[in-house]
Write a protein that holds these residues in place. Sequence first.
Motif, PDB file in Angstrom:
ATOM      1  N   VAL A   1       4.644   2.799  -3.905  1.00  0.00           N
ATOM      2  CA  VAL A   1       4.609   3.733  -2.783  1.00  0.00           C
ATOM      3  C   VAL A   1       3.437   4.706  -2.929  1.00  0.00           C
ATOM      4  O   VAL A   1       3.588   5.835  -3.396  1.00  0.00           O
ATOM      5  CB  VAL A   1       5.938   4.504  -2.650  1.00  0.00           C
ATOM      6  CG1 VAL A   1       5.949   5.320  -1.357  1.00  0.00           C
ATOM      7  CG2 VAL A   1       7.116   3.544  -2.675  1.00  0.00           C
ATOM      8  N   THR A   2       2.257   4.223  -2.534  1.00  0.00           N
ATOM      9  CA  THR A   2       1.068   5.081  -2.472  1.00  0.00           C
ATOM     10  C   THR A   2       0.304   4.710  -1.202  1.00  0.00           C
ATOM     11  O   THR A   2       0.533   3.652  -0.611  1.00  0.00           O
ATOM     12  CB  THR A   2       0.140   4.858  -3.680  1.00  0.00           C
ATOM     13  OG1 THR A   2      -0.442   3.548  -3.600  1.00  0.00           O
ATOM     14  CG2 THR A   2       0.890   5.004  -4.990  1.00  0.00           C
ATOM     15  N   ASP A   3      -0.603   5.589  -0.790  1.00  0.00           N
ATOM     16  CA  ASP A   3      -1.432   5.318   0.386  1.00  0.00           C
ATOM     17  C   ASP A   3      -2.617   4.419   0.050  1.00  0.00           C
ATOM     18  O   ASP A   3      -3.428   4.105   0.917  1.00  0.00           O
ATOM     19  CB  ASP A   3      -1.950   6.631   0.988  1.00  0.00           C
ATOM     20  CG  ASP A   3      -0.820   7.460   1.589  1.00  0.00           C
ATOM     21  OD1 ASP A   3       0.188   6.851   2.008  1.00  0.00           O
ATOM     22  OD2 ASP A   3      -0.939   8.698   1.631  1.00  0.00           O
ATOM     23  N   GLU A   4      -2.717   4.015  -1.191  1.00  0.00           N
ATOM     24  CA  GLU A   4      -3.834   3.175  -1.634  1.00  0.00           C
ATOM     25  C   GLU A   4      -3.841   1.848  -0.876  1.00  0.00           C
ATOM     26  O   GLU A   4      -2.798   1.258  -0.600  1.00  0.00           O
ATOM     27  CB  GLU A   4      -3.689   2.910  -3.134  1.00  0.00           C
ATOM     28  CG  GLU A   4      -4.751   1.976  -3.693  1.00  0.00           C
ATOM     29  CD  GLU A   4      -4.447   1.546  -5.125  1.00  0.00           C
ATOM     30  OE1 GLU A   4      -5.258   0.810  -5.698  1.00  0.00           O
ATOM     31  OE2 GLU A   4      -3.393   1.955  -5.648  1.00  0.00           O
ATOM     32  N   SER A   5      -5.035   1.386  -0.531  1.00  0.00           N
ATOM     33  CA  SER A   5      -5.197   0.086   0.112  1.00  0.00           C
ATOM     34  C   SER A   5      -5.848  -0.845  -0.902  1.00  0.00           C
ATOM     35  O   SER A   5      -7.066  -0.827  -1.083  1.00  0.00           O
ATOM     36  CB  SER A   5      -6.074   0.212   1.364  1.00  0.00           C
ATOM     37  OG  SER A   5      -6.116  -0.999   2.074  1.00  0.00           O
ATOM     38  N   PRO A   6      -5.052  -1.658  -1.608  1.00  0.00           N
ATOM     39  CA  PRO A   6      -5.602  -2.471  -2.699  1.00  0.00           C
ATOM     40  C   PRO A   6      -6.564  -3.539  -2.186  1.00  0.00           C
ATOM     41  O   PRO A   6      -6.499  -3.951  -1.023  1.00  0.00           O
ATOM     42  CB  PRO A   6      -4.355  -3.106  -3.314  1.00  0.00           C
ATOM     43  CG  PRO A   6      -3.383  -3.164  -2.186  1.00  0.00           C
ATOM     44  CD  PRO A   6      -3.629  -1.930  -1.376  1.00  0.00           C
ATOM     45  N   ARG A   7      -7.430  -3.979  -3.047  1.00  0.00           N
ATOM     46  CA  ARG A   7      -8.384  -5.025  -2.667  1.00  0.00           C
ATOM     47  C   ARG A   7      -7.698  -6.380  -2.712  1.00  0.00           C
ATOM     48  O   ARG A   7      -6.980  -6.696  -3.647  1.00  0.00           O
ATOM     49  CB  ARG A   7      -9.603  -5.011  -3.588  1.00  0.00           C
ATOM     50  CG  ARG A   7     -10.741  -5.904  -3.069  1.00  0.00           C
ATOM     51  CD  ARG A   7     -12.031  -5.691  -3.823  1.00  0.00           C
ATOM     52  NE  ARG A   7     -13.091  -6.497  -3.242  1.00  0.00           N
ATOM     53  CZ  ARG A   7     -13.929  -6.091  -2.293  1.00  0.00           C
ATOM     54  NH1 ARG A   7     -13.819  -4.856  -1.825  1.00  0.00           N
ATOM     55  NH2 ARG A   7     -14.856  -6.893  -1.808  1.00  0.00           N
ATOM     56  N   PHE A   8      -7.943  -7.180  -1.681  1.00  0.00           N
ATOM     57  CA  PHE A   8      -7.348  -8.513  -1.594  1.00  0.00           C
ATOM     58  C   PHE A   8      -8.286  -9.600  -2.088  1.00  0.00           C
ATOM     59  O   PHE A   8      -7.886 -10.511  -2.788  1.00  0.00           O
ATOM     60  CB  PHE A   8      -6.966  -8.815  -0.145  1.00  0.00           C
ATOM     61  CG  PHE A   8      -5.620  -8.308   0.267  1.00  0.00           C
ATOM     62  CD1 PHE A   8      -4.944  -7.368  -0.476  1.00  0.00           C
ATOM     63  CD2 PHE A   8      -5.012  -8.790   1.421  1.00  0.00           C
ATOM     64  CE1 PHE A   8      -3.700  -6.904  -0.100  1.00  0.00           C
ATOM     65  CE2 PHE A   8      -3.769  -8.340   1.811  1.00  0.00           C
ATOM     66  CZ  PHE A   8      -3.108  -7.390   1.056  1.00  0.00           C
ATOM     67  N   PHE A   9      -9.558  -9.512  -1.653  1.00  0.00           N
ATOM     68  CA  PHE A   9     -10.526 -10.574  -1.929  1.00  0.00           C
ATOM     69  C   PHE A   9     -11.780 -10.004  -2.579  1.00  0.00           C
ATOM     70  O   PHE A   9     -12.157  -8.843  -2.347  1.00  0.00           O
ATOM     71  CB  PHE A   9     -10.937 -11.281  -0.628  1.00  0.00           C
ATOM     72  CG  PHE A   9      -9.821 -12.017   0.055  1.00  0.00           C
ATOM     73  CD1 PHE A   9      -9.422 -13.274  -0.379  1.00  0.00           C
ATOM     74  CD2 PHE A   9      -9.172 -11.450   1.147  1.00  0.00           C
ATOM     75  CE1 PHE A   9      -8.403 -13.951   0.263  1.00  0.00           C
ATOM     76  CE2 PHE A   9      -8.152 -12.129   1.796  1.00  0.00           C
ATOM     77  CZ  PHE A   9      -7.761 -13.386   1.348  1.00  0.00           C
ATOM     78  N   LYS A  10     -12.460 -10.838  -3.335  1.00  0.00           N
ATOM     79  CA  LYS A  10     -13.745 -10.463  -3.920  1.00  0.00           C
ATOM     80  C   LYS A  10     -14.805 -10.375  -2.836  1.00  0.00           C
ATOM     81  O   LYS A  10     -15.680  -9.517  -2.866  1.00  0.00           O
ATOM     82  CB  LYS A  10     -14.144 -11.495  -4.977  1.00  0.00           C
ATOM     83  CG  LYS A  10     -15.402 -11.131  -5.743  1.00  0.00           C
ATOM     84  CD  LYS A  10     -15.681 -12.143  -6.842  1.00  0.00           C
ATOM     85  CE  LYS A  10     -16.937 -11.763  -7.625  1.00  0.00           C
ATOM     86  NZ  LYS A  10     -17.223 -12.755  -8.707  1.00  0.00           N
ATOM     87  N   SER A  11     -14.707 -11.265  -1.828  1.00  0.00           N
ATOM     88  CA  SER A  11     -15.657 -11.296  -0.715  1.00  0.00           C
ATOM     89  C   SER A  11     -15.458 -10.091   0.197  1.00  0.00           C
ATOM     90  O   SER A  11     -14.360  -9.844   0.689  1.00  0.00           O
ATOM     91  CB  SER A  11     -15.470 -12.588   0.091  1.00  0.00           C
ATOM     92  OG  SER A  11     -16.080 -12.492   1.360  1.00  0.00           O
ATOM     93  N   ASP A  12     -16.539  -9.355   0.457  1.00  0.00           N
ATOM     94  CA  ASP A  12     -16.460  -8.204   1.358  1.00  0.00           C
ATOM     95  C   ASP A  12     -16.098  -8.637   2.775  1.00  0.00           C
ATOM     96  O   ASP A  12     -15.362  -7.937   3.484  1.00  0.00           O
ATOM     97  CB  ASP A  12     -17.795  -7.447   1.378  1.00  0.00           C
ATOM     98  CG  ASP A  12     -18.063  -6.702   0.075  1.00  0.00           C
ATOM     99  OD1 ASP A  12     -17.091  -6.413  -0.650  1.00  0.00           O
ATOM    100  OD2 ASP A  12     -19.236  -6.426  -0.216  1.00  0.00           O
ATOM    101  N   PHE A  13     -16.610  -9.787   3.211  1.00  0.00           N
ATOM    102  CA  PHE A  13     -16.317 -10.286   4.560  1.00  0.00           C
ATOM    103  C   PHE A  13     -14.839 -10.589   4.720  1.00  0.00           C
ATOM    104  O   PHE A  13     -14.203 -10.177   5.701  1.00  0.00           O
ATOM    105  CB  PHE A  13     -17.142 -11.544   4.849  1.00  0.00           C
ATOM    106  CG  PHE A  13     -16.820 -12.175   6.173  1.00  0.00           C
ATOM    107  CD1 PHE A  13     -17.222 -11.578   7.359  1.00  0.00           C
ATOM    108  CD2 PHE A  13     -16.099 -13.368   6.234  1.00  0.00           C
ATOM    109  CE1 PHE A  13     -16.916 -12.155   8.589  1.00  0.00           C
ATOM    110  CE2 PHE A  13     -15.785 -13.942   7.448  1.00  0.00           C
ATOM    111  CZ  PHE A  13     -16.194 -13.335   8.633  1.00  0.00           C
ATOM    112  N   MET A  14     -14.264 -11.299   3.756  1.00  0.00           N
ATOM    113  CA  MET A  14     -12.836 -11.618   3.803  1.00  0.00           C
ATOM    114  C   MET A  14     -12.001 -10.349   3.737  1.00  0.00           C
ATOM    115  O   MET A  14     -10.970 -10.228   4.408  1.00  0.00           O
ATOM    116  CB  MET A  14     -12.466 -12.557   2.656  1.00  0.00           C
ATOM    117  CG  MET A  14     -13.071 -13.937   2.748  1.00  0.00           C
ATOM    118  SD  MET A  14     -12.442 -14.836   4.192  1.00  0.00           S
ATOM    119  CE  MET A  14     -10.731 -15.079   3.695  1.00  0.00           C
ATOM    120  N   GLU A  15     -12.463  -9.392   2.966  1.00  0.00           N
ATOM    121  CA  GLU A  15     -11.737  -8.133   2.812  1.00  0.00           C
ATOM    122  C   GLU A  15     -11.666  -7.380   4.140  1.00  0.00           C
ATOM    123  O   GLU A  15     -10.616  -6.858   4.514  1.00  0.00           O
ATOM    124  CB  GLU A  15     -12.424  -7.272   1.748  1.00  0.00           C
ATOM    125  CG  GLU A  15     -11.669  -6.026   1.356  1.00  0.00           C
ATOM    126  CD  GLU A  15     -10.409  -6.294   0.555  1.00  0.00           C
ATOM    127  OE1 GLU A  15      -9.657  -5.333   0.310  1.00  0.00           O
ATOM    128  OE2 GLU A  15     -10.170  -7.457   0.189  1.00  0.00           O
TER     129      GLU A  15
END
Length: 237
Positions: free
Chosen positions: A34-48
């Motif tokens: 429960v944080t407002d953090e938006s974790p990274r999903f992909f290494k690719s910036d475009f996919m992210e």
Amino acid sequence: MAGKEFTVNLNKPLVFQVGHLGEAYQEWVHTPIVTDESPRFFKSDFMEILTRTVWWVVPLIWVPVAMWFISVSYTMGHTLPQVILMSVVGSFIWTFLEYCFHRFLFHIETKSYWANTFHYLIHGCHHKHPMDGLRLVIPPAEAAILAIMFWNLYGILFTISTRPALFGGGLIGYVIYDMIHFYVHHGQPTKQSIKKLKKYHLNHHFRIQNKGFGITTTLWDRVFGTLPKTKADKKSG
């Protein structure tokens, strides 16, 4: 690597890690951070970028599209009251679809690598990071794919002239759904009805995750017996 031995590194892109959890995925994904953090999903910036959507994009894109579809039924000969009624019916149909998606697809139990990965992308991420405001509403590309599917389905179920208004009403229902969903997570409602929806939905996240699948309404949970018991119900039982 066995599921029980694998540990997700939250400091690295998550999507291609979660599949390795195997059978342990269900417990992991339903233990929220429960944080407002938006974790990274992909290494690719475009996919992210494709996975992040600000809430106002939804009405900005889909309300004009919905109104255009609704107007098509009007230009095909239906009266304004008929078009309004069909739009309302379309929105009501959406509430049922919303319930079915949430219950039978978003909460499907998975354990294989690709099934876990797919589930995490479509809904698991929301349960793991319920306060991630950039991954709460449906991204436009994903919504467009679903819209095309339902447009084709409506072509089978409804007549040529009623199909656009029913579909447009469904799009309005979807916009309402995403806006309410965002607000019950990030808003501070003062209206009692919205307060109840907020409490109802957060109960689904933090107490009873296999019940309470409705977002815009509790109707279908009542109809299909997935209404969670309140504390008062438990005491009387």
